[in-house]
Design an enzyme around this catalytic site. Structure first.
Site, PDB file in Angstrom:
ATOM      1  N   GLU A  50       0.829  -1.212   0.000  1.00 57.81           N
ATOM      2  CA  GLU A  50       0.000   0.000   0.000  1.00 57.81           C
ATOM      3  C   GLU A  50       0.860   1.257   0.000  1.00 57.81           C
ATOM      4  O   GLU A  50       0.606   2.213  -0.736  1.00 57.81           O
ATOM      5  CB  GLU A  50      -0.895   0.042   1.251  1.00 57.81           C
ATOM      6  CG  GLU A  50      -1.825  -1.139   1.409  1.00 57.81           C
ATOM      7  CD  GLU A  50      -1.250  -2.232   2.296  1.00 57.81           C
ATOM      8  OE1 GLU A  50      -0.089  -2.645   2.081  1.00 57.81           O
ATOM      9  OE2 GLU A  50      -1.969  -2.696   3.197  1.00 57.81           O
ATOM     10  N   CYS A  81      -0.251   1.277   7.343  1.00 51.89           N
ATOM     11  CA  CYS A  81      -0.801   1.574   6.019  1.00 51.89           C
ATOM     12  C   CYS A  81      -2.137   2.301   6.136  1.00 51.89           C
ATOM     13  O   CYS A  81      -2.422   3.199   5.334  1.00 51.89           O
ATOM     14  CB  CYS A  81      -0.938   0.295   5.208  1.00 51.89           C
ATOM     15  SG  CYS A  81       0.665  -0.393   4.744  1.00 51.89           S
TER      16      CYS A  81
END
Ligand SMILES: [Zn+2]
Length: 145
Positions: A50, A81
């Site tokens: 991510e 993330c």
């Protein structure tokens, strides 16, 4: 999500935990970035799929905000993330498998549910979850075996 799964497979082949992410502009359908999990190869504990996709798209667009973009990721994002997703102001997060051990969206820190979280994307879990989970299972089974 199929593209994210392909990134996850590439991660597995490189010896990284198989997680892949794709950032899409929902207005045009354009894929702005795709990334595989790569903390080992990059010597970077923050190099989750991510984060790598967010960095690539932000660099490409020349903007630290990616307001409204959609992230497809094969596994529930961790707390780190989820924080980055919030800072980037993504509009929607679509993830595959739940991650009861390391997730930070539906499990653990539940970052987007905290009062200190100032940008909450829409969240959808479970898309192609079994494909994502099977990839992770076979990767870790092979490592243990
Ligand atoms: Zn993460």
């Amino acid at each position: 999500m199929r593209r994210a799964l392909a990134c996850a497979q590439a991660a597995a082949q490189a010896g990284e935990a198989p997680v892949g992410a794709v950032l899409v502009d929902p207005a045009t359908g354009e894929v702005l970035a795709e990334a595989a999990n790569a903390p080992i190869a990059r010597h970077d504990p923050t190099a989750h799929a991510e984060i790598c996709a967010i960095r690539a798209a932000a660099g490409r667009l020349g903007n630290y905000r990616l307001t409204g973009l959609w992230l497809y990721v094969t596994l529930e994002p961790c707390a780190m993330c989820a924080g980055a997703i919030s800072h980037a102001r993504l509009g929607r997060v679509v993830f595959g498998a739940d991650d009861p051990k390391g997730g930070g969206v539906r499990h653990g820190a539940r970052v987007f549910d905290q009062p200190t979280c100032h940008w909450r994307p829409e969240v959808q879990g479970g898309l192609l979850a079994e494909d994502s989970a099977a990839l992770l299972r076979s990767f870790f089974r092979a490592r243990r075996g």
